[in-house]
Design a protein around this motif. Structure first.
Motif, PDB file in Angstrom:
ATOM      1  N   THR A  34       8.862   2.486  25.601  1.00 58.29           N
ATOM      2  CA  THR A  34       7.739   2.825  24.732  1.00 58.29           C
ATOM      3  C   THR A  34       7.460   4.310  24.840  1.00 58.29           C
ATOM      4  O   THR A  34       7.295   4.846  25.943  1.00 58.29           O
TER       5      THR A  34
ATOM      6  N   TYR B 187      16.345   9.917  21.363  1.00 58.41           N
ATOM      7  CA  TYR B 187      14.959   9.864  20.896  1.00 58.41           C
ATOM      8  C   TYR B 187      14.237  11.102  21.408  1.00 58.41           C
ATOM      9  O   TYR B 187      14.536  11.604  22.495  1.00 58.41           O
TER      10      TYR B 187
ATOM     11  N   LEU C 215      10.637   8.553  17.244  1.00 55.91           N
ATOM     12  CA  LEU C 215       9.703   7.516  17.675  1.00 55.91           C
ATOM     13  C   LEU C 215       8.274   8.063  17.604  1.00 55.91           C
ATOM     14  O   LEU C 215       7.993   9.140  18.151  1.00 55.91           O
ATOM     15  N   ASP C 216       7.394   7.330  16.946  1.00 55.63           N
ATOM     16  CA  ASP C 216       5.988   7.693  16.936  1.00 55.63           C
ATOM     17  C   ASP C 216       5.328   7.286  18.248  1.00 55.63           C
ATOM     18  O   ASP C 216       5.836   6.416  18.961  1.00 55.63           O
TER      19      ASP C 216
ATOM     20  N   ARG D 269       3.432   5.291  20.865  1.00 51.18           N
ATOM     21  CA  ARG D 269       3.232   3.849  21.066  1.00 51.18           C
ATOM     22  C   ARG D 269       4.343   2.998  20.421  1.00 51.18           C
ATOM     23  O   ARG D 269       4.292   1.782  20.502  1.00 51.18           O
ATOM     24  N   GLU D 270       5.330   3.619  19.813  1.00 51.60           N
ATOM     25  CA  GLU D 270       6.449   2.862  19.258  1.00 51.60           C
ATOM     26  C   GLU D 270       7.421   2.493  20.371  1.00 51.60           C
ATOM     27  O   GLU D 270       7.680   3.283  21.286  1.00 51.60           O
ATOM     28  N   SER D 271       7.954   1.283  20.285  1.00 48.69           N
ATOM     29  CA  SER D 271       8.862   0.777  21.307  1.00 48.69           C
ATOM     30  C   SER D 271      10.231   0.483  20.722  1.00 48.69           C
ATOM     31  O   SER D 271      10.366   0.207  19.536  1.00 48.69           O
ATOM     32  N   VAL D 272      11.249   0.530  21.601  1.00 47.30           N
ATOM     33  CA  VAL D 272      12.611   0.251  21.211  1.00 47.30           C
ATOM     34  C   VAL D 272      13.337  -0.350  22.406  1.00 47.30           C
ATOM     35  O   VAL D 272      13.066   0.002  23.561  1.00 47.30           O
TER      36      VAL D 272
END
Length: 218
Positions: A4, A177, A210-211, A213-216
Motif C-alpha cells: 500500500t 511504482y 499509485l495514488d 492509499r492505493e494497494s497492489v
C-alpha cells in the motif's frame, strides 16, 4: 504480499497477517500507515522519511512496535523515547534480517548527494523477501539479485529525470511504482511520468502510478 502506497515515500507491506511500514515521514499519513503494525523500517534521518515526534508517540502507544534504522535515527529516538535497545535496532548496509514472516536485505549506505556543501547522511535501502526494493534517497541498485518490484524516487532536490530513468533501466525490474513524489504537482507528474514510463517500457519494466492509499499485490 500486499503493498500500500501512502503519500511521499511511505509504504506498508502485508503478509501472513503481519505488516511492515517503511519511511513513515512528515509528509505521510503516519498514524494510518502504522495502524496494526509492529515493524517499521527507516531508510534515513531526514524528516520526510522519519517523523520523530509521531514515531515517539507511536512507541509510547504500542509496546510491541519495533524500529530498524540507521544509527542517527536510532540515537535520536532512543533519547526522545527512552526506549530500551530491544525495540530500537541499528541497521547498516549488507545485512540480512528475519522480521516475522519477512526476510529483509539491506543495501547502499549513503544518501544521494544534494550539494557538495551539504553533508550526506547514512541511507539504507531495503529489499523485502527478494521481491520489493525501497532505496530511500538513493539510486543504489541491489547487487547480486534482480528485484522484480522497485519503488522509484520520482522527484527530489538531489536528482534529475535522466537519473530516475537510468535507475529503472539498471534495476531490470518487472514492475516499478513511484515514491518520493510529494513535491510534484499534477502537471509535474504528467511531465515526469510520461518520460519515465516510456523508457521503462523500452527496457521491459512496467511503470505504474499509485495514488496515496492505493494497494497492489507484489
Amino acid at each position: 504480499m500486499l503493498l500500500t502506497k501512502f503519500t511521499h515515500s511511505c509504504v506498508r507491506l502485508e503478509k501472513d497477517g503481519t505488516s511492515l511500514v517503511i519511511d513513515p515521514g512528515s509528509f505521510s499519513e503516519v498514524e494510518e500507515a502504522l495502524e496494526g503494525t509492529n515493524l517499521v523500517l527507516i531508510t534515513h534521518v531526514h524528516p520526510d522519511h522519519y517523523d520523530a515526534k509521531r514515531l515517539t508517540a507511536a512507541l509510547a502507544g504500542n509496546p510491541e512496535l519495533t524500529i530498524y534504522a540507521p544509527r542517527s535515527v536510532i540515537d535520536e529516538l532512543t533519547e526522545a523515547s527512552g526506549e530500551a535497545a530491544d525495540r530500537l535496532h541499528t541497521v547498516t548496509a549488507d545485512a540480512t534480517l528475519s522480521l516475522g514472516p519477512f526476510e529483509v536485505r539491506t543495501f547502499g549506505g549513503q544518501h544521494a548527494l544534494i550539494h557538495p556543501l551539504i553533508p550526506t547522511v547514512d541511507n539504507v535501502g531495503f529489499v523485502i523477501d527478494d521481491t520489493v526494493f525501497h532505496p530511500g534517497d538513493s539510486f543504489t541498485v541491489p547487487h547480486g539479485l534482480t528485484v522484480p518490484t522497485v519503488l522509484v524516487p520520482l522527484h527530489a532536490p538531489w536528482s534529475k529525470m535522466s537519473e530516475v530513468i537510468d535507475f529503472i533501466i539498471a534495476t531490470r525490474a518487472t514492475h516499478a511504482y513511484q515514491i518520493h513524489d510529494a513535491l510534484l504537482s499534477d502537471i509535474g507528474f504528467g511531465v515526469v511520468e510520461k518520460q519515465v514510463a516510456r523508457f521503462a517500457t523500452m527496457y521491459g519494466t512496467e511503470y505504474r502510478h499509485l495514488d496515496p492509499r492505493e494497494s497492489v499485490s507484489v
